[in-house]
Motif scaffolding. Structure first.
Motif, PDB file in Angstrom:
ATOM      1  N   THR A  47       0.853  -1.178   0.000  1.00 23.69           N
ATOM      2  CA  THR A  47       0.000   0.000   0.000  1.00 23.69           C
ATOM      3  C   THR A  47       0.894   1.235   0.000  1.00 23.69           C
ATOM      4  OG1 THR A  47      -1.934   1.040   1.019  1.00 23.69           O
ATOM      5  CG2 THR A  47      -0.272   0.132   2.517  1.00 23.69           C
ATOM      6  N   THR A 113      -9.191  -0.033  -4.864  1.00 22.08           N
ATOM      7  CA  THR A 113      -9.760  -0.413  -3.571  1.00 22.08           C
ATOM      8  C   THR A 113     -10.608   0.692  -2.961  1.00 22.08           C
ATOM      9  OG1 THR A 113      -7.655  -1.589  -3.224  1.00 22.08           O
ATOM     10  CG2 THR A 113      -9.172  -1.493  -1.370  1.00 22.08           C
ATOM     11  N   ILE A 170     -12.612  -2.668   4.287  1.00 23.01           N
ATOM     12  CA  ILE A 170     -11.991  -2.675   2.969  1.00 23.01           C
ATOM     13  C   ILE A 170     -12.905  -3.481   2.055  1.00 23.01           C
ATOM     14  CG2 ILE A 170      -9.967  -3.376   1.617  1.00 23.01           C
ATOM     15  CD1 ILE A 170      -8.337  -3.112   4.263  1.00 23.01           C
ATOM     16  N   CYS A 189      -5.326  -0.604  -1.655  1.00 29.75           N
ATOM     17  CA  CYS A 189      -5.617   0.446  -0.661  1.00 29.75           C
ATOM     18  C   CYS A 189      -4.726   1.673  -0.841  1.00 29.75           C
ATOM     19  CB  CYS A 189      -5.480  -0.088   0.763  1.00 29.75           C
ATOM     20  SG  CYS A 189      -6.614  -1.407   1.171  1.00 29.75           S
ATOM     21  N   GLY A 193      -7.122   4.172   0.288  1.00 29.08           N
ATOM     22  CA  GLY A 193      -8.336   3.638  -0.319  1.00 29.08           C
ATOM     23  C   GLY A 193      -9.278   4.764  -0.720  1.00 29.08           C
TER      24      GLY A 193
END
Length: 312
Positions: A47, A113, A170, A189, A193
């Motif tokens: 991420t 995401t 998520i 993410c 996100g």
């Protein structure tokens, strides 16, 4: 079932640069560290931050609307999606190339995401995140009439500020988990996100951003990863940071971390979110471990020669 060590890696601004051209150069260096982890037997879920990127996109779309009146300004959720796409694109291509240069053939995928947030989160009533261009007082007044928040920046004008609510769920976690369990490299993410609010059976984009450290802790916990690695701008966590008493910390427990938070040892916009992410993850997976270090010191940190380790 994948038997590799499952690692979530969180990349900070210095791993990506601040412009498109800086990013092309930066991700080539970042890819080497990520490839080192793959060679060490880790399955990576990556991420990343997106502050400069989403701000750049927001500015561009706003200016486009000012020049061409027929264009619709892009909401923050759309800017977030755009930033996820192009940052993920650069990371996955650079990492794939670096792995192939080492004789490693692995799929690297980016998952767009979404992350649900609470529409009544206090952050929506007291936004703090600066975004977009510097504005005149007249332009700021227009934003206020739209219902947006602005903040005066001394000597520079005004900038819009938006909320940074806490992540709840998520949305694409099962897709991320499926790829991770298959031993693939996943980028997910990005930038915390895309913040969305559940409305019956639909998801509506929220005018907000999510702290990438907050989502890193949640992502690692949801995946029950073996380790969370947070790559930032300093090689260690420090006590009395920025003072003559500054002292590097090699290891911490969650209890130690909470005591230091109570003492005000960590900067609110710098190290504190990373420590809080570590606590979130270690609360979900007490057998895990967190490594906080810089991109430059990551190789030594993997050998225990640098970085700060946090355990439950």
């Amino acid at each position: 079932m994948n038997n590799q060590k499952r690692v979530v890696v969180s990349l900070g601004h210095n791993a990506l640069g601040y412009t498109t051209t800086q990013q092309w150069d930066a991700v080539k260096i970042t890819a080497k560290t990520l490839a080192d982890l793959v060679e060490a037997g880790c399955q990576l879920t990556i991420t990343h931050s997106n502050g400069p990127q989403i701000s750049m996109i927001h500015k561009a779309m706003t200016e486009l609307r000012r020049v061409y009146i027929d264009y619709t300004p892009a909401p923050m959720c759309v800017c977030s999606a755009m930033s996820q796409g192009y940052v993920g694109y650069d990371i996955q291509n650079s990492l794939k190339a670096e792995l192939l240069s080492r004789g490693i053939s692995k799929t690297v995928s980016t998952i767009l995401t979404q992350v649900t947030v609470d529409p009544y989160d206090e952050a929506f009533y007291e936004p703090t995140k600066l975004i977009g261009r510097n504005m005149s007082s007249d332009d700021a007044e227009i934003e206020i009439k739209k219902g947006n928040f602005v903040q005066e920046i001394p000597g520079k004008g005004f900038r819009r500020i938006i909320a940074a609510p806490k992540p709840i769920d998520i949305v694409e976690i099962e897709a991320i988990r499926t790829l991770a369990e298959a031993g693939q490299i996943v980028i997910a993410c990005g930038g915390g996100g895309i913040p969305v609010i559940e409305q019956k059976h639909a998801l509506k984009g929220a005018s907000a951003v999510i702290e990438k450290d907050a989502i890193a802790g949640k992502l690692a916990g949801d995946l029950m990863a073996d380790q969370l690695i947070i790559l930032t701008s300093v090689p260690n966590v420090y006590k009395y940071f920025g003072t003559s008493q500054q002292e590097s910390i090699s290891s911490l427990t969650v209890e130690d971390a909470r005591e230091m938070i109570a003492q005000g040892q960590f900067g609110e916009g710098t190290m504190l979110p990373k420590i809080e992410a570590a606590i979130t993850y270690l609360t979900a997976n007490k057998e895990g471990g967190v490594l906080i270090t810089s991109l430059e010191a990551a190789f030594d940190a993997l050998k225990g020669k640098a970085g700060t380790i946090i355990t439950s």
